[in-house]
Design a protein around this motif. Structure first.
Motif, mmCIF file in Angstrom:
data_model
loop_
_atom_site.group_PDB
_atom_site.id
_atom_site.type_symbol
_atom_site.label_atom_id
_atom_site.label_comp_id
_atom_site.label_asym_id
_atom_site.label_seq_id
_atom_site.Cartn_x
_atom_site.Cartn_y
_atom_site.Cartn_z
ATOM 1 N N ASP A 117 0.832 -1.196 0.000
ATOM 2 C CA ASP A 117 0.000 0.000 0.000
ATOM 3 C C ASP A 117 0.872 1.253 0.000
ATOM 4 O O ASP A 117 1.818 1.365 0.774
ATOM 5 C CB ASP A 117 -0.894 -0.013 1.243
ATOM 6 N N LYS A 140 -10.917 4.524 1.221
ATOM 7 C CA LYS A 140 -9.693 4.668 0.443
ATOM 8 C C LYS A 140 -9.945 5.113 -0.997
ATOM 9 O O LYS A 140 -9.026 5.608 -1.656
ATOM 10 C CB LYS A 140 -8.912 3.346 0.434
ATOM 11 N N ASP A 172 -15.476 -1.065 3.615
ATOM 12 C CA ASP A 172 -14.772 -0.004 4.342
ATOM 13 C C ASP A 172 -13.637 0.577 3.498
ATOM 14 O O ASP A 172 -13.462 1.799 3.416
ATOM 15 C CB ASP A 172 -14.192 -0.532 5.654
ATOM 16 N N GLY A 173 -12.863 -0.314 2.867
ATOM 17 C CA GLY A 173 -11.754 0.149 2.038
ATOM 18 C C GLY A 173 -12.225 0.941 0.848
ATOM 19 O O GLY A 173 -11.655 1.995 0.515
ATOM 20 N N VAL A 174 -13.271 0.464 0.182
ATOM 21 C CA VAL A 174 -13.802 1.183 -0.978
ATOM 22 C C VAL A 174 -14.336 2.548 -0.558
ATOM 23 O O VAL A 174 -14.088 3.569 -1.224
ATOM 24 C CB VAL A 174 -14.907 0.339 -1.664
ATOM 25 N N THR A 220 -2.992 1.285 -4.076
ATOM 26 C CA THR A 220 -3.784 1.232 -2.846
ATOM 27 C C THR A 220 -4.247 -0.191 -2.622
ATOM 28 O O THR A 220 -4.852 -0.810 -3.501
ATOM 29 C CB THR A 220 -5.000 2.175 -2.924
ATOM 30 N N HIS A 221 -3.976 -0.711 -1.446
ATOM 31 C CA HIS A 221 -4.327 -2.083 -1.063
ATOM 32 C C HIS A 221 -5.707 -2.074 -0.420
ATOM 33 O O HIS A 221 -5.955 -1.323 0.532
ATOM 34 C CB HIS A 221 -3.281 -2.602 -0.076
ATOM 35 N N ILE A 222 -6.614 -2.912 -0.938
ATOM 36 C CA ILE A 222 -7.961 -3.019 -0.378
ATOM 37 C C ILE A 222 -8.294 -4.496 -0.177
ATOM 38 O O ILE A 222 -8.408 -5.252 -1.140
ATOM 39 C CB ILE A 222 -9.001 -2.328 -1.274
ATOM 40 N N LEU A 273 -13.835 -4.887 2.771
ATOM 41 C CA LEU A 273 -13.915 -4.436 1.386
ATOM 42 C C LEU A 273 -14.746 -3.165 1.278
ATOM 43 O O LEU A 273 -14.310 -2.181 0.667
ATOM 44 C CB LEU A 273 -14.500 -5.537 0.504
ATOM 45 N N THR A 285 -9.471 -0.595 -11.060
ATOM 46 C CA THR A 285 -9.966 -1.167 -9.814
ATOM 47 C C THR A 285 -9.953 -2.691 -9.741
ATOM 48 O O THR A 285 -10.355 -3.251 -8.720
ATOM 49 C CB THR A 285 -11.404 -0.674 -9.544
ATOM 50 N N VAL A 344 -12.259 -4.970 -7.315
ATOM 51 C CA VAL A 344 -12.630 -4.302 -6.069
ATOM 52 C C VAL A 344 -13.907 -3.491 -6.225
ATOM 53 O O VAL A 344 -14.767 -3.475 -5.337
ATOM 54 C CB VAL A 344 -11.471 -3.403 -5.582
#
Length: 217
Positions: free
Chosen positions: A113, A181, A176-178, A127-129, A174, A152, A155
């Protein structure tokens, strides 16, 4: 014809010309995987996102200009079935997030990340998701003369996040990250390019985030 990001399964390529970058999108394989060839317009250096399938088609697309790098967005096989053939033919380096590296068929350099992948005068922010796979990444190109462009993988798609098999423990990180981030950092005009199907913009999808979270997929 203006670029829309829509491409019939197994068809293409379609091309988008930015000031410093050319994006060529092609659909390959039986699962309608998108592969994206990025070319730095000032140097001619090329980078491929997901050597998904149909190596001969991808190598024809790459052409005599060569290929410096392949980035694999995540470890699912439909996104790397042509990886070994493409890397062997071009000598390109292979990059994948460290948490998905064991799932690839060839040794690859690992990403984390916040890393930046450079090719020519262009660069992609990593960016790591977590959620779709342990090591899924999205790749951001910040066009100095235009809107952000985000690749993407699986993701984010028009209409929702990637598949987590209705597993709450995978879905929670997932979504939350989307949300934080991607949507929390980037503007509505950001254009995103998914691993399957048509493209989208964050502005079109943002109003649906609460619905996605509520439905759990």
């Amino acid at each position: 014809m203006s670029y829309t990001g829509e491409i019939p399964p197994g068809d293409g390529p379609v091309i988008r010309e930015l000031a410093g970058l050319t994006i060529t999108k092609v659909s390959v394989g039986p699962m309608d995987n998108n592969a994206y060839l990025l070319r730095c317009r000032s140097t001619g250096d090329q980078l491929l996102i997901d050597a998904a399938n149909e190596a001969p088609r991808l190598l024809e697309l790459i052409g005599d200009a060569g290929l410096s790098t392949v980035v694999t967005t995540h470890q699912h096989p439909d996104h790397w079935l042509a990886l070994t053939d493409v890397v062997t033919a071009t000598g390109a380096r292979s990059l994948v997030h460290t948490d998905d590296a064991d799932g690839l068929p060839i040794p690859s350099e690992t990403l984390a990340d916040g890393d930046v992948v450079r090719f020519g005068d262009c660069e992609l922010e990593v960016t790591h998701i977590v959620g779709h796979t342990p090591g899924s990444v999205v790749l951001l190109y910040r066009d100095p003369e235009g809107i952000p462009h985000l690749f993407t993988g699986d993701v984010l798609f028009p209409g929702g996040v990637g598949n987590t098999d209705r597993d709450p423990e995978r879905f929670a990180p997932l979504i939350d990250g989307v949300e934080h981030k991607i949507f929390g950092r980037l503007p509505d005009e950001t254009w995103f390019y998914p691993g399957h199907g048509k493209d989208g913009t964050l502005g079109n999808e943002r109003p649906a985030l609460p619905e996605w979270r509520a439905r759990g997929w």
